[in-house]
Scaffold this motif. Structure first.
Motif: not given
Lengths: 264, 156
Positions: A173-186, A198-207
């Motif tokens: 899992y590779m995350k480009f994170e928001n440095p303040a919240s650590r949520y995934a920008i992608v 299987r490839v799963a993408v988070t942060g990029a789209t509404p779901c």
């Protein structure tokens, strides 16, 4: 925060019963998203049903080639689990990089996936590993669980009891994170599983979603170079002050390439 | 109103709270333990970190009723017989604070770091572990030094 009634039960049945009696109830797990949301008055449930007293929802067990994580198991416990580190190191690392240490001591896997924040980490792992979400009523395949932004297949009185992750051949899992919240920008989770790549993408789209075209490309040749020619459409991407749609589309490929390199 | 009972810094305490009362409000307003601070009130800054059953939590993001029956340790619970805890002393010795607002949360987080990572900490570990605590004065340099020195002193 608006007023609410508080209930705490020691059993799943008791919690569901309290939910059914409530006018507009909400289950609360670790509360690390729920309470800030209520403070902002973005949520104002009439009743809060605290799952923190249900011992059977906590714990990590190895079941053959799968690892079963109780819904109320904290991120800190998943990150520190020897069983998770051995069987699915990617998952331990992912859990250990959610929020910050104090948040990880309260936040839970069940709470994270039930909330289905578009930028949360766990949904990517559930989808990429083809995990099974177990509830008090049924078992839901990871592919069917996340239905939209903050939406899941769960009914109002349905409670996640555990999540079962099959051991992959390799995963990262590779995350480009928001440095303040650590949520995934992608964030991109790549896994080699019995079900293929299987490839799963988070942060990029509404779901959270499967990157089907990336999967196709990687099926031919499992290398970061195989991702280069894949088209990631910008029009589906989130855009906000942290990253434009164009930038997020770019990041999807970069994070996929890094995850593929980390898998091999 | 629901009744809560918990053990705070070794003392059994109880009270009646509204369900929406945050743990930090209960500590500060009911128990008058004002060492625990509220900075951002949005789970970001870590000024409100206390230990619940031995683990660091942001007390602005936990209801008081959720801590019913728990052992809670705040910054006031660290000194013994008028002597500062080695971690507090290390912050003083290394100039690990300027205005001091974030310090209670920094110290409580530092103890959690030592509990999980031991007494010999490297700088990278300390910086990573301090991600949930924000300081607006020091630039963190002396805080990192303080945590490393405090961790070492706790092992001696």
């Amino acid at each position: 925060m608006y007023e609410f009634s508080y209930h705490k039960s020691a059993s799943v049945d008791g919690a569901v019963e309290a939910m059914n009696k409530a006018e507009d109830g909400k289950f609360v797990a670790g509360g690390q998203t729920m309470l800030p949301t209520m403070k902002h008055r973005l949520a104002a449930p009439s009743d809060i049903i605290d799952l923190g007293g249900i011992a059977e929802l906590v714990g990590i067990t190895v079941e053959g080639d799968s690892i079963n994580i109780g819904a109320m198991t904290t991120h800190a416990a998943v990150a520190a689990s020897g069983d998770v580190q051995t069987m699915i190191p990617m998952l331990a690392k992912l859990a250990g990089n959610i929020g910050d240490p104090a948040v990880r001591n309260r936040g839970t896997i069940g709470g994270s996936i039930a909330n289905n924040d578009p930028a949360a980490d766990y949904p990517a792992a559930v989808l990429a590993l083809g995990a099974t979400v177990k509830t008090n009523k049924r078992e839901i395949a990871g592919d069917d669980f996340f239905t939209g932004m903050f939406e899941t297949a769960l009914a109002d009185d349905e409670l996640i009891t555990s999540v079962s992750f099959p051991k992959p051949t390799a995963a990262a899992y590779m995350k480009f994170e928001n440095p303040a919240s650590r949520y995934a920008i992608v964030g991109v989770c790549v896994a080699k599983t019995d079900d293929g790549i299987r490839v799963a993408v988070t942060g990029a789209t509404p779901c959270v979603h499967r990157g089907k075209q990336l999967e196709e490309a990687l099926k031919g040749e499992f290398s970061s170079a195989a991702c280069v020619g894949v088209d990631v459409p910008e029009d589906q991407m989130n855009a906000d002050i942290h990253a434009s749609a164009e930038y997020r589309a770019h990041l999807v490929k970069v994070m996929t390439k890094r995850a593929v390199d980390a898998c091999t | 109103m629901p009744a809560v009972a918990m053990n705070v810094n070794g003392n059994a305490v109880s009270g009646e709270v509204e369900p929406r009362t945050l743990l930090v409000q209960f500590l500060r307003e009911s128990l008058r333990l004002t060492g625990t601070h509220v900075g951002c009130d949005t789970s970001q800054c870590g000024a409100c970190v206390v230990h619940v059953n031995g683990k660091s939590v942001k007390s602005c993001t936990m209801l008081a009723v959720m801590a019913d029956g728990c052992d809670v340790t705040t910054i006031e619970g660290l000194a013994t017989d008028g002597s500062m805890h080695p971690m507090q002393q290390a912050f003083m010795d290394n100039h690990g604070l300027q205005c001091g607002f974030c310090t209670p949360g920094m110290v409580m987080t530092a103890l959690d770091i030592v509990n999980r990572n031991g007494n010999d900490l490297n700088e990278a570990t300390v910086r990573k572990e301090l991600e949930g605590n924000i300081c607006r004065c020091t630039g963190y340099h002396n805080i990192v030094k303080s945590v490393k020195a405090g961790a070492k002193a706790m092992g001696e």
